[in-house]
Design a protein around this motif. Structure first.
Motif, PDB file in Angstrom:
ATOM      1  N   ASN A   4      -7.698 -12.698 -33.552  1.00 19.20           N
ATOM      2  CA  ASN A   4      -7.852 -11.288 -33.209  1.00 19.20           C
ATOM      3  C   ASN A   4      -7.483 -11.005 -31.750  1.00 19.20           C
ATOM      4  N   PRO A   5      -6.239 -11.247 -31.375  1.00 16.96           N
ATOM      5  CA  PRO A   5      -5.845 -11.017 -29.982  1.00 16.96           C
ATOM      6  C   PRO A   5      -5.899  -9.541 -29.622  1.00 16.96           C
ATOM      7  N   VAL A   6      -6.183  -9.303 -28.344  1.00 14.52           N
ATOM      8  CA  VAL A   6      -6.181  -7.933 -27.824  1.00 14.52           C
ATOM      9  C   VAL A   6      -5.210  -7.878 -26.661  1.00 14.52           C
ATOM     10  N   SER A   7      -4.769  -6.690 -26.357  1.00 12.90           N
ATOM     11  CA  SER A   7      -3.851  -6.494 -25.227  1.00 12.90           C
ATOM     12  C   SER A   7      -4.439  -5.467 -24.275  1.00 12.90           C
ATOM     13  N   ARG A   8      -4.094  -5.642 -23.016  1.00 10.51           N
ATOM     14  CA  ARG A   8      -4.580  -4.693 -22.012  1.00 10.51           C
ATOM     15  C   ARG A   8      -3.468  -4.410 -21.016  1.00 10.51           C
ATOM     16  N   ARG A   9      -3.380  -3.146 -20.642  1.00 12.85           N
ATOM     17  CA  ARG A   9      -2.403  -2.723 -19.631  1.00 12.85           C
ATOM     18  C   ARG A   9      -3.140  -2.601 -18.305  1.00 12.85           C
ATOM     19  N   LEU A  10      -2.575  -3.209 -17.264  1.00  8.02           N
ATOM     20  CA  LEU A  10      -3.206  -3.186 -15.938  1.00  8.02           C
ATOM     21  C   LEU A  10      -2.186  -2.724 -14.915  1.00  8.02           C
ATOM     22  N   GLU A  11      -2.498  -1.640 -14.230  1.00  9.70           N
ATOM     23  CA  GLU A  11      -1.600  -1.111 -13.195  1.00  9.70           C
ATOM     24  C   GLU A  11      -2.221  -1.357 -11.828  1.00  9.70           C
ATOM     25  N   LEU A  12      -1.504  -2.076 -10.979  1.00 13.46           N
ATOM     26  CA  LEU A  12      -2.005  -2.426  -9.643  1.00 13.46           C
ATOM     27  C   LEU A  12      -1.497  -1.424  -8.617  1.00 13.46           C
ATOM     28  N   GLN A  13      -2.414  -1.010  -7.754  1.00 15.81           N
ATOM     29  CA  GLN A  13      -2.072  -0.054  -6.701  1.00 15.81           C
ATOM     30  C   GLN A  13      -2.512  -0.611  -5.349  1.00 15.81           C
ATOM     31  N   PRO A  14      -1.718  -0.351  -4.291  1.00 12.80           N
ATOM     32  CA  PRO A  14      -0.433   0.364  -4.274  1.00 12.80           C
ATOM     33  C   PRO A  14       0.700  -0.511  -4.802  1.00 12.80           C
ATOM     34  N   ASP A  15       1.770   0.130  -5.211  1.00 15.05           N
ATOM     35  CA  ASP A  15       2.939  -0.586  -5.729  1.00 15.05           C
ATOM     36  C   ASP A  15       3.720  -1.132  -4.533  1.00 15.05           C
ATOM     37  N   ASN A  16       3.475  -2.429  -4.234  1.00 17.82           N
ATOM     38  CA  ASN A  16       4.100  -3.039  -3.058  1.00 17.82           C
ATOM     39  C   ASN A  16       4.859  -4.294  -3.499  1.00 17.82           C
ATOM     40  N   PRO A  17       6.194  -4.280  -3.439  1.00 13.87           N
ATOM     41  CA  PRO A  17       6.992  -5.412  -3.933  1.00 13.87           C
ATOM     42  C   PRO A  17       6.651  -6.746  -3.272  1.00 13.87           C
ATOM     43  N   GLN A  18       6.380  -6.741  -1.960  1.00 14.46           N
ATOM     44  CA  GLN A  18       6.059  -7.994  -1.259  1.00 14.46           C
ATOM     45  C   GLN A  18       4.732  -8.569  -1.748  1.00 14.46           C
ATOM     46  N   ARG A  19       3.739  -7.711  -1.912  1.00 14.99           N
ATOM     47  CA  ARG A  19       2.429  -8.174  -2.380  1.00 14.99           C
ATOM     48  C   ARG A  19       2.516  -8.657  -3.828  1.00 14.99           C
ATOM     49  N   GLY A  61      -8.830 -12.351 -17.067  1.00 16.77           N
ATOM     50  CA  GLY A  61      -7.504 -12.359 -16.481  1.00 16.77           C
ATOM     51  C   GLY A  61      -7.247 -11.104 -15.659  1.00 16.77           C
ATOM     52  N   ALA A  62      -7.653  -9.963 -16.196  1.00 19.41           N
ATOM     53  CA  ALA A  62      -7.479  -8.701 -15.467  1.00 19.41           C
ATOM     54  C   ALA A  62      -8.291  -8.707 -14.178  1.00 19.41           C
ATOM     55  N   ARG A  63      -9.503  -9.260 -14.244  1.00 15.96           N
ATOM     56  CA  ARG A  63     -10.370  -9.309 -13.055  1.00 15.96           C
ATOM     57  C   ARG A  63      -9.737 -10.192 -11.971  1.00 15.96           C
ATOM     58  N   ILE A  64      -9.232 -11.374 -12.386  1.00 15.82           N
ATOM     59  CA  ILE A  64      -8.649 -12.291 -11.413  1.00 15.82           C
ATOM     60  C   ILE A  64      -7.384 -11.706 -10.792  1.00 15.82           C
ATOM     61  N   ILE A  65      -6.531 -11.113 -11.626  1.00 15.75           N
ATOM     62  CA  ILE A  65      -5.291 -10.519 -11.112  1.00 15.75           C
ATOM     63  C   ILE A  65      -5.604  -9.420 -10.096  1.00 15.75           C
ATOM     64  N   THR A  66      -6.596  -8.600 -10.418  1.00 17.66           N
ATOM     65  CA  THR A  66      -6.991  -7.523  -9.495  1.00 17.66           C
ATOM     66  C   THR A  66      -7.517  -8.098  -8.186  1.00 17.66           C
ATOM     67  N   GLN A  67      -8.388  -9.110  -8.269  1.00 18.92           N
ATOM     68  CA  GLN A  67      -8.944  -9.733  -7.064  1.00 18.92           C
ATOM     69  C   GLN A  67      -7.847 -10.376  -6.215  1.00 18.92           C
ATOM     70  N   LEU A  68      -6.940 -11.083  -6.880  1.00 16.36           N
ATOM     71  CA  LEU A  68      -5.872 -11.748  -6.144  1.00 16.36           C
ATOM     72  C   LEU A  68      -4.939 -10.730  -5.479  1.00 16.36           C
ATOM     73  N   TYR A  69      -4.702  -9.625  -6.159  1.00 21.56           N
ATOM     74  CA  TYR A  69      -3.847  -8.595  -5.556  1.00 21.56           C
ATOM     75  C   TYR A  69      -4.521  -7.998  -4.326  1.00 21.56           C
ATOM     76  N   GLU A  70      -5.817  -7.859  -4.378  1.00 24.68           N
ATOM     77  CA  GLU A  70      -6.555  -7.379  -3.199  1.00 24.68           C
ATOM     78  C   GLU A  70      -6.422  -8.374  -2.046  1.00 24.68           C
ATOM     79  N   GLN A  71      -6.404  -9.681  -2.384  1.00 23.48           N
ATOM     80  CA  GLN A  71      -6.243 -10.712  -1.356  1.00 23.48           C
ATOM     81  C   GLN A  71      -4.891 -10.616  -0.671  1.00 23.48           C
ATOM     82  N   THR A  72      -3.869 -10.196  -1.396  1.00 25.63           N
ATOM     83  CA  THR A  72      -2.531 -10.135  -0.807  1.00 25.63           C
ATOM     84  C   THR A  72      -2.444  -9.106   0.320  1.00 25.63           C
ATOM     85  N   ALA A  73      -3.443  -8.228   0.425  1.00 23.86           N
ATOM     86  CA  ALA A  73      -3.451  -7.257   1.522  1.00 23.86           C
ATOM     87  C   ALA A  73      -3.665  -7.955   2.861  1.00 23.86           C
ATOM     88  N   THR A  74      -4.376  -9.112   2.845  1.00 25.74           N
ATOM     89  CA  THR A  74      -4.643  -9.848   4.085  1.00 25.74           C
ATOM     90  C   THR A  74      -3.929 -11.192   4.124  1.00 25.74           C
TER      91      THR A  74
END
Length: 343
Positions: A4-19, A61-74
Motif C-alpha cells: 500500500n505505497p503512498v506518495s507525497r508532494r513536497l515543495e521546498l521554499q525558497p527555490d534556490n538552485p545552489q541550496r 523522508g519529508a521531515r528529513i528533506i525539510t530539515q536538511l534543506y533548512e541546514q543548507t541556509a547555513t
C-alpha cells in the motif's frame, strides 16, 4: 516490496538552485542515500519533490528533506555524514518505546568554542542528562555510538564554563592484540597513540593551538590508568576510556580517586575485552556492584545509536547475532552431554 505505497508532494521554499544542489549532493548521492536507508522512491523537479513508499517512511523522508534543506541556509555544502546523522536521529525516534512520555526528548545541546554538539539519539540524550546530574557515569555499548565523543564534549563544556579546573583523560595500558613494549618513550608516551580519538575530539571542539597550550599548562592531562594510584582528583572532569580493559582492582582504584567537585565518565564496550584469559573485567563487575549506588548512572547504548558509517551498525548487529547463535549452540551441546551422561 512496499505494501500500500503512498506518495507525497513536497515543495521546498525558497527555490534556490545552489541550496537544492547541496541538498541533493553530487550526482544525487544524498537522495540515493535517503532512498536506500528509508526504502523510498524520491524524485524532484527543481524545488518540488515527489516521495513514494510506506506511509511512515514517506513522512520521515519529508521531515528529513525539510530539515536538511533548512541546514543548507547555513551549511554551504552538505556531506554524506550529515545525511547519515539526520537519518540516525530519525531512526532512533522511530524505534523508541511507545511510552515516549517517560523518554527524554532528543534535544540536549552542548556549546563548545568550535560549535554546537547535540544528542542524536534518545540514549545519547539520556547520557548527556545523566552526566550533568551524577558524579560518576558509565557509558557502555558498541563502537561508534558517541560514548567517548560526547564525554569529551561534556568535559570541554564544563571547563569552558569553569565548573571544573582541569580535564584528565585516562586509559588502561592494555594492548588490543599488539605489544606496547616496542614503542619508544615512557609508559605515558607509549599509551599516547591509543588516546588519539580523545585528542581528535578535543582538537575539533577547542582547536589545535588551544589544546596544545592547555596540555602544556597541565589543564588537560593525559595519563595511563596506573598513574592514578594514590591521587585524589578534585574539581576535575575525568574520562576513563576503554574501561572494559581494567581489572576489578583497577576499576575500584580509579573510582576511589574521585574528589570534591569532580565528574567522572567511564566508557567501554564489554564485547571488546583485551585482558588476559581468565582475568575478569572491572567494567563487567561494576555494573552489578554499583547499579543501585546513589550518584552513579549507567547508560546502555546499542546498534541503533551508532552514528558512524551505516555499515558499522550492520557489523555490530551481525556480531551480536553471531554471539547469540554461538551461546545457543554451546547451551545445546552442554544439554546433549548431560543427557548422554544421565542415560
Amino acid at each position: 516490496m512496499v505494501n500500500n505505497p503512498v506518495s507525497r508532494r513536497l515543495e521546498l521554499q525558497p527555490d534556490n538552485p545552489q541550496r537544492l544542489a547541496s541538498l541533493c549532493g553530487r550526482l544525487n548521492e544524498h537522495i540515493h542515500q535517503l532512498e536506500d536507508r528509508l526504502e523510498l522512491k524520491i524524485s524532484n523537479r527543481g524545488n518540488v519533490f515527489s516521495i513514494s513508499g510506506e506511509s511512515a517512511a514517506v513522512e520521515n523522508g519529508a521531515r528529513i528533506i525539510t530539515q536538511l534543506y533548512e541546514q543548507t541556509a547555513t551549511d554551504a555544502v552538505l556531506t554524506p555524514e550529515q545525511i547519515h546523522l539526520s537519518l540516525a536521529e530519525v531512526n532512533a525516534l522511530m524505534t523508541q518505546p511507545d511510552n515516549t512520555e517517560s523518554q527524554p526528548s532528543v534535544n540536549h545541546v552542548l556549546k563548545t568554542p568550535k560549535g554546537s554538539i547535540k544528542a542524536r539519539t534518545p540514549h545519547q540524550n539520556e547520557y548527556l542528562q545523566a552526566i550533568l546530574r551524577h558524579d560518576i557515569n558509565f557509558g557502555i555499548g558498541p563502537a561508534g555510538t558517541g560514548k567517548t565523543y560526547l564525554a569529551v564534549a561534556c568535559a570541554v563544556d564544563a571547563l569552558v564554563n569553569e565548573r571544573v579546573s582541569r580535564i584528565l583523560l585516562v586509559r588502561p595500558a592494555v594492548e588490543a592484540g599488539e605489544k606496547l613494549g616496542f614503542l619508544p618513550g615512557d609508559l605515558s608516551q607509549k599509551v599516547d597513540p591509543y588516546l588519539r580519538p580523545l585528542y581528535d575530539a578535543l582538537y575539533e571542539m577547542l582547536g589545535f593551538e588551544r589544546v596544545a597550550k592547555l596540555i602544556e599548562r597541565n589543564v588537560i592531562e593525559i595519563a595511563p590508568l596506573a598513574y592514578m594510584r594514590g591521587r585524589t582528583l578534585n574539581n576535575s572532569f575525568i574520562i576513563l576510556d576503554e574501561s572494559q580493559n581494567t581489572t576489578t582492582s583497577q576499576m575500584k582504584m580509579f573510582l576511589t580517586r574521585i574528589g570534591f567537585g569532580s565528574t567522572a565518565v567511564i566508557t567501554g564496550d564489554v564485547t571488546q575485552i583485551d585482558l588476559p584469559k581468565g582475568t575478569r573485567s572491572g567494567l563487567v563487575q561494576v555494573t552489578t556492584v554499583l547499579r543501585r549506588v546513589k550518584g552513579v548512572s549507567f547508560t546502555w547504548f546499542n546498534s541503533a545509536d551508532v552514528v558512524r558509517h551505516p555499515i558499522v551498525q550492520r557489523i555490530v548487529d551481525a556480531y551480536d547475532a553471531h554471539d547469540k547463535a554461538s551461546i545457543a549452540a554451546l547451551n545445546t551441546q552442554d544439554g546433549e552431554r548431560l543427557h548422554e551422561r544421565d542415560s
